[in-house]
Write a protein that holds these residues in place. Structure first.
Motif, PDB file in Angstrom:
ATOM      1  N   TYR A   1       0.847  -1.192   0.000  1.00  0.00           N
ATOM      2  CA  TYR A   1       0.000   0.000   0.000  1.00  0.00           C
ATOM      3  C   TYR A   1       0.885   1.245   0.000  1.00  0.00           C
ATOM      4  O   TYR A   1       1.934   1.279   0.647  1.00  0.00           O
ATOM      5  CB  TYR A   1      -0.907   0.029   1.239  1.00  0.00           C
TER       6      TYR A   1
ATOM      7  N   GLU B   1      -5.628   3.070  -0.180  1.00  0.00           N
ATOM      8  CA  GLU B   1      -6.904   2.662   0.410  1.00  0.00           C
ATOM      9  C   GLU B   1      -6.857   1.171   0.729  1.00  0.00           C
ATOM     10  O   GLU B   1      -6.554   0.347  -0.139  1.00  0.00           O
ATOM     11  CB  GLU B   1      -8.056   2.971  -0.544  1.00  0.00           C
ATOM     12  N   ARG B   2      -7.197   0.833   1.952  1.00  0.00           N
ATOM     13  CA  ARG B   2      -7.088  -0.551   2.416  1.00  0.00           C
ATOM     14  C   ARG B   2      -8.246  -1.401   1.902  1.00  0.00           C
ATOM     15  O   ARG B   2      -9.399  -0.962   1.888  1.00  0.00           O
ATOM     16  CB  ARG B   2      -7.062  -0.606   3.945  1.00  0.00           C
TER      17      ARG B   2
ATOM     18  N   VAL C   1     -13.846  -3.535  -1.076  1.00  0.00           N
ATOM     19  CA  VAL C   1     -13.644  -2.328  -0.290  1.00  0.00           C
ATOM     20  C   VAL C   1     -14.965  -1.594  -0.216  1.00  0.00           C
ATOM     21  O   VAL C   1     -15.636  -1.376  -1.228  1.00  0.00           O
ATOM     22  CB  VAL C   1     -12.534  -1.442  -0.910  1.00  0.00           C
ATOM     23  N   ASP C   2     -15.371  -1.293   0.993  1.00  0.00           N
ATOM     24  CA  ASP C   2     -16.637  -0.587   1.230  1.00  0.00           C
ATOM     25  C   ASP C   2     -17.824  -1.307   0.585  1.00  0.00           C
ATOM     26  O   ASP C   2     -18.747  -0.682   0.047  1.00  0.00           O
ATOM     27  CB  ASP C   2     -16.562   0.854   0.711  1.00  0.00           C
TER      28      ASP C   2
END
Length: 251
Positions: A178, A236-237, A204-205
């Protein structure tokens, strides 16, 4: 009668109430004894001086007072003077600051450099496998670097990820890189998978994002993947990630 007995007899005369202390007699007898003792040596002279001091502080006995007990002469010995020099610490040699290596050349790629298709000005975003050495992990010999390649072929390494235990060839996902910094050339999220992966999907999300894939030229089981910055912002993880084979089976 010895001289010592004569002196003691003169002192005891003070024990009788009707008798007054004859200081002349006492001092005379003490002086004679002191002169005789002085020739015997320094130790005996010290003893005589101590005895004379005891006699000199005697007082006239009063009627009715109990007889004073005999006390041995006290010898006062002064401790020797010892000169102590102040301790001065040795000068400490200044330790030179550690040498910091600068302009270290990037690690040499193992196999072919993978072009991600992402551009940063005239440079292109690339990924490549490099050799590493991890203490205590003899089976970790390679890592995956994200870098930029100039038109003349020069490489600049931005991020290097590698395992720190186990084996770098074990099946499944390995370390994911990352971009934790703000830079003019952000690094898309990337990593590698060992196995027959044909599709890698990140979550993600609550949404799923497909990664782009490329196989390492020296080992086709090593699948390098990265996410397009337009689909997943650098840094962004991911909430999760899976790999599927050609039949869609989850690996």
């Amino acid at each position: 009668m010895s001289e010592w007995e004569q002196l003691r007899d003169a002192m005891r005369a003070t024990e009788r109430p009707e008798t007054m202390l004859d200081l002349d007699l006492v001092m005379r007898e003490g002086r004679r004894l002191r002169i005789r003792r002085r020739v015997a040596g320094a130790g005996a002279a010290t003893l005589a001086v101590g005895l004379a001091a005891v006699v000199a502080v005697g007082v006239v006995a009063r009627p009715g007072d109990p007889p004073a007990p005999e006390r041995p002469p006290q010898v006062a010995v002064a401790p020797p003077s010892v000169a102590v020099s102040p301790t001065v610490p040795d000068p400490v040699a200044a330790t030179p600051p550690p040498t910091v290596a600068r302009d270290v050349p990037p690690p040499k790629p193992l196999g072919q450099v993978i072009d991600s298709g992402v551009r940063h000005g005239t440079d292109r975003r690339v990924y490549y496998v490099v050799g590493v050495s991890v203490p205590g992990a003899p089976k970790v010999t390679t890592g995956l670097a994200a870098g930029r390649q100039a038109p003349d072929g020069a490489l600049t390494t931005d991020i290097l990820v590698n395992d720190v235990e186990g084996s770098d060839r074990r099946p499944g996902f390995h370390e994911i890189g990352y971009d934790e910094r703000s830079s003019t050339a952000p690094v898309p999220t990337f990593g590698y998978f060992v196995g027959p992966a044909q599709r890698i999907i990140g979550t993600v999300d609550g949404r799923q994002v497909d990664a782009r894939l490329a196989r390492w030229s020296l080992d086709k089981q090593v699948v390098v993947f990265w996410f397009e910055p337009t689909q997943l912002a650098p840094g962004e993880r991911l909430d999760g990630i899976i790999a599927r084979d050609a039949s869609g089976r989850r690996l």
